[in-house]
Design a protein around this motif. Structure first.
Motif, PDB file in Angstrom:
ATOM      1  N   CYS A 188       0.866  -1.187   0.000  1.00 36.03           N
ATOM      2  CA  CYS A 188       0.000   0.000   0.000  1.00 36.03           C
ATOM      3  C   CYS A 188       0.901   1.234   0.000  1.00 36.03           C
ATOM      4  CB  CYS A 188      -0.895  -0.024   1.233  1.00 36.03           C
ATOM      5  SG  CYS A 188      -1.708   1.570   1.533  1.00 36.03           S
ATOM      6  N   ILE A 243      -3.302  -1.998   7.690  1.00 34.36           N
ATOM      7  CA  ILE A 243      -4.445  -2.781   7.197  1.00 34.36           C
ATOM      8  C   ILE A 243      -4.882  -3.880   8.181  1.00 34.36           C
ATOM      9  CG2 ILE A 243      -5.243  -4.279   5.316  1.00 34.36           C
ATOM     10  CD1 ILE A 243      -3.289  -2.615   3.470  1.00 34.36           C
ATOM     11  N   TRP A 260      -6.863  -2.335  11.152  1.00 36.27           N
ATOM     12  CA  TRP A 260      -8.264  -1.910  10.999  1.00 36.27           C
ATOM     13  C   TRP A 260      -9.163  -3.046  10.540  1.00 36.27           C
ATOM     14  CZ3 TRP A 260      -8.836  -1.868   5.713  1.00 36.27           C
ATOM     15  CH2 TRP A 260      -7.967  -1.144   4.877  1.00 36.27           C
ATOM     16  N   GLN A 279      -6.574  -2.017  -6.434  1.00 36.57           N
ATOM     17  CA  GLN A 279      -6.174  -2.903  -5.329  1.00 36.57           C
ATOM     18  C   GLN A 279      -5.522  -4.185  -5.812  1.00 36.57           C
ATOM     19  OE1 GLN A 279      -9.630  -1.828  -5.178  1.00 36.57           O
ATOM     20  NE2 GLN A 279      -9.461  -0.290  -3.571  1.00 36.57           N
ATOM     21  N   LEU A 314      -2.039  -3.560  -5.814  1.00 35.91           N
ATOM     22  CA  LEU A 314      -1.458  -2.980  -4.599  1.00 35.91           C
ATOM     23  C   LEU A 314      -1.742  -3.903  -3.408  1.00 35.91           C
ATOM     24  CD1 LEU A 314      -2.432   0.747  -5.281  1.00 35.91           C
ATOM     25  CD2 LEU A 314      -0.215  -0.322  -5.641  1.00 35.91           C
ATOM     26  N   CYS A 315      -2.534  -3.422  -2.463  1.00 33.47           N
ATOM     27  CA  CYS A 315      -2.724  -4.161  -1.211  1.00 33.47           C
ATOM     28  C   CYS A 315      -3.251  -5.583  -1.435  1.00 33.47           C
ATOM     29  CB  CYS A 315      -3.678  -3.381  -0.308  1.00 33.47           C
ATOM     30  SG  CYS A 315      -5.227  -2.880  -1.104  1.00 33.47           S
ATOM     31  N   ILE A 366      -9.770  -5.725   0.839  1.00 28.32           N
ATOM     32  CA  ILE A 366      -9.228  -4.619   1.641  1.00 28.32           C
ATOM     33  C   ILE A 366      -9.852  -3.277   1.229  1.00 28.32           C
ATOM     34  CG2 ILE A 366      -7.109  -3.349   2.200  1.00 28.32           C
ATOM     35  CD1 ILE A 366      -5.596  -6.055   1.720  1.00 28.32           C
ATOM     36  N   GLY A 367      -9.894  -3.029  -0.073  1.00 30.07           N
ATOM     37  CA  GLY A 367     -10.393  -1.738  -0.543  1.00 30.07           C
ATOM     38  C   GLY A 367     -11.844  -1.509  -0.134  1.00 30.07           C
ATOM     39  N   GLU A 377     -12.103  -0.756   3.520  1.00 28.28           N
ATOM     40  CA  GLU A 377     -11.636   0.610   3.812  1.00 28.28           C
ATOM     41  C   GLU A 377     -12.755   1.625   3.507  1.00 28.28           C
ATOM     42  OE1 GLU A 377      -8.257   1.857   1.484  1.00 28.28           O
ATOM     43  OE2 GLU A 377      -7.580   3.230   3.036  1.00 28.28           O
TER      44      GLU A 377
HETATM   45 FE1  SF4 Z   1      -3.697   1.196   0.393  1.00 36.69          FE
HETATM   46 FE2  SF4 Z   1      -6.361   1.377   0.660  1.00 36.69          FE
HETATM   47 FE3  SF4 Z   1      -5.230   1.816  -1.704  1.00 36.69          FE
HETATM   48 FE4  SF4 Z   1      -5.274  -0.656  -0.705  1.00 36.69          FE
HETATM   49  S1  SF4 Z   1      -7.076   0.551  -1.300  1.00 36.69           S
HETATM   50  S2  SF4 Z   1      -3.536   0.364  -1.691  1.00 36.69           S
HETATM   51  S3  SF4 Z   1      -5.050  -0.240   1.503  1.00 36.69           S
HETATM   52  S4  SF4 Z   1      -4.943   3.034   0.161  1.00 36.69           S
END
Ligand code: SF4
Length: 488
Positions: free
Chosen positions: A60, A66, A69, A101, A104-105, A120-121, A124
């Motif tokens: 991220c 992550i 939360w 996402q 990324l995460c 995850i996204g 969030e």
């Molecule tokens: Fe980071 Fe949230 Fe983007 Fe995932 S969705 S990369 S946790 S900011």
């Protein structure tokens, strides 16, 4: 605290938020994903393995906490979860919507290859939407006013993030933007089917509640008498200007986060034909049209009934294809010079585009836009992937004799953006690199400081076009650099 079932990922599969039916979403400019309710959010968050080394957190760009939360959501503690979210991210509800996402995460989640990554996204987004809707607001009651004032130029993600961190540290942030609304490309570039504008406006209200001031419809110029550039946002711009010298005189420091607006050209014959459009111009014109912000009806680029070919394979290209589909284009193709596996865009967005009727021409490279007085087609050659380039991506190589012409009425060029530094920057001692990007390194005594010590910068104007979440990181880092510079 509920007892954590470490193997919940075996019992509960990954669940994505429900998507609207294609027939519904194609008729509107509205987000296509539904929301998790508290039960689903808790179940999905509970799938987290809490691995010793949370790769998601490292991947991220803002290094969100992550697993922390996720655990709080699993326990039903949204109020604490939203506090933890905001420790690292100034716009979590927006990242939950627009981050790719899968790259990324979630792409780094340990469960990615086996049971499906944690959502995850979406979690969030759930945390922040739920908290904000229930009235949660950042608590700044313990913040001590430092008496310092900082001008932030540009109300895009970098500027908003910078202002957020400054406000939390007792520094008054005044944000200038030439557009009539905050958000930069969040408002004017990203289509509503990914990010509805009231979400950005809600965040504006949150920031204003923290004492951040916005001065909109105001362009920063080199000298008092200089004309501002016309606002890309169109109508509503009063065209006010303020000189950079005035900012330097009135404030203790200045942050620049004005993004990149020059588009990368295809550099092929026929690019100047009527019917060829820059991706951002097209997307902005659609938002302006939808919101009544256009200066003149002639500014609207309307693809209704047209056969459209979009060039490029990133998320902006997907935004253009899907906007064209909603405008009722007769056909929408996307031509990309590598294969699907090597596309830079989010897989999720490619899938959404396919569902909405977009046809992909993989391994095709444009060589000419053909037409007589207007676009009539695009000449493409087939490519095969050769040896990796210096960045490790396999180079597309032209297959001899593979030319074909795809008939079309409009071409949208979505090859990315080039920096567009204002002329006054160098006159104020702000160094640019050979590509026109502002030089503002993160790794120095005051992060993101430019060669003018009083001026800091971040986001696209420093990196070239980048992700929203990376611009947020830069804005936050620059705020830390400013706090170090001001010694508060
Ligand atoms: Fe980071 Fe949230 Fe983007 Fe995932 S969705 S990369 S946790 S900011």
């Amino acid at each position: 605290m509920s007892k954590k079932n470490a193997l919940q990922f075996l019992d509960i599969p990954r669940q994505d938020p429900a998507k609207k039916a294609v027939e519904v979403r194609i008729e509107e400019y509205a987000e296509i994903y539904g929301r998790f309710d508290a039960k689903i959010a808790a179940d999905q968050a509970g799938r987290c393995l809490h691995c010793g080394n949370p790769y998601c957190q490292w991947k991220c760009p803002v290094h969100n906490y992550i697993p922390n939360w996720l655990q709080l959501v699993n326990e039903g503690n949204v109020e604490q979860a939203v506090e933890v979210c905001h420790r690292t991210n100034s716009l979590p509800e927006i990242c939950g919507r627009v981050c790719p996402q899968d790259r990324l995460c979630e792409g780094a989640c340990t469960l990615f290859d086996t049971n499906g990554p944690v959502t995850i996204g979406t979690v969030e987004r759930y945390i922040t939407d739920t908290a904000l809707e229930s009235g949660w607001r950042p608590d700044l009651s313990a913040v001590v006013d430092t008496g310092k004032r900082v001008a932030v130029v540009g109300a895009g993600p970098a500027g908003l993030a910078c202002a957020d961190v400054l406000a939390r540290n007792g520094v008054k942030a005044v944000v200038y933007d030439r557009h009539p609304e905050v958000g930069g490309l969040l408002t004017f570039g990203i289509p509503e089917f990914k990010l509805e504008k009231p979400i950005v406006q809600r965040r504006r209200a949150v920031l204003e509640g923290m004492g951040i001031e916005f001065v909109l419809n105001t362009e920063i110029v080199g000298k008092d008498d200089e004309q501002g550039r016309s606002s890309v946002a169109g109508a509503g711009s009063a065209g006010a200007t303020k000189s950079f010298d005035d900012l330097l005189g009135e404030y203790d420091a200045v942050f620049l986060g004005t993004g990149t607006y020059n588009y990368m050209q295809a550099s092929i014959p026929g690019e100047d034909l009527p019917g060829v459009h820059a991706a951002l111009d097209f997307l902005i014109s659609n938002v302006n049209h939808c919101y009544g912000w256009e200066k003149s009806p002639a500014d609207f680029v309307d693809m209704a009934g047209q056969r459209v070919v979009v060039l490029g394979g990133g998320d902006t290209a997907m935004d253009c294809t899907r906007t064209s589909a909603r405008q009722k284009a007769a056909a929408v193709h996307c031509a990309y010079r590598r294969d699907e596996a090597n596309m830079p865009g989010s897989k999720k967005e490619v899938q959404n585009a396919k569902e909405e009727g977009v046809k992909f021409l993989w391994n095709r490279q444009p060589v000419e836009i053909v037409g007589d007085g207007k676009v009539q087609g695009i000449k493409l050659v087939t490519t095969a992937l050769g040896e990796p380039d210096e960045r490790g991506r396999r180079r597309p190589e032209v297959v001899p004799g593979s030319e074909e012409v795809v008939e079309c009425d409009a071409v949208i060029v979505a090859f990315g953006f080039r920096p567009s530094p204002a002329e006054w920057m160098t006159a104020h001692g702000i160094d640019l690199d050979e590509r026109g990007r502002v030089v503002a390194p993160e790794e120095q005594v005051c992060a993101m400081q430019t060669s003018n010590p009083k001026v800091f910068a971040g986001g696209d104007m420093v990196r070239g076009s980048t992700l929203v979440v990376t611009a947020i990181w830069d804005g936050r880092k620059a705020a830390e650099g400013i706090l170090d510079y001001l010694q508060v």
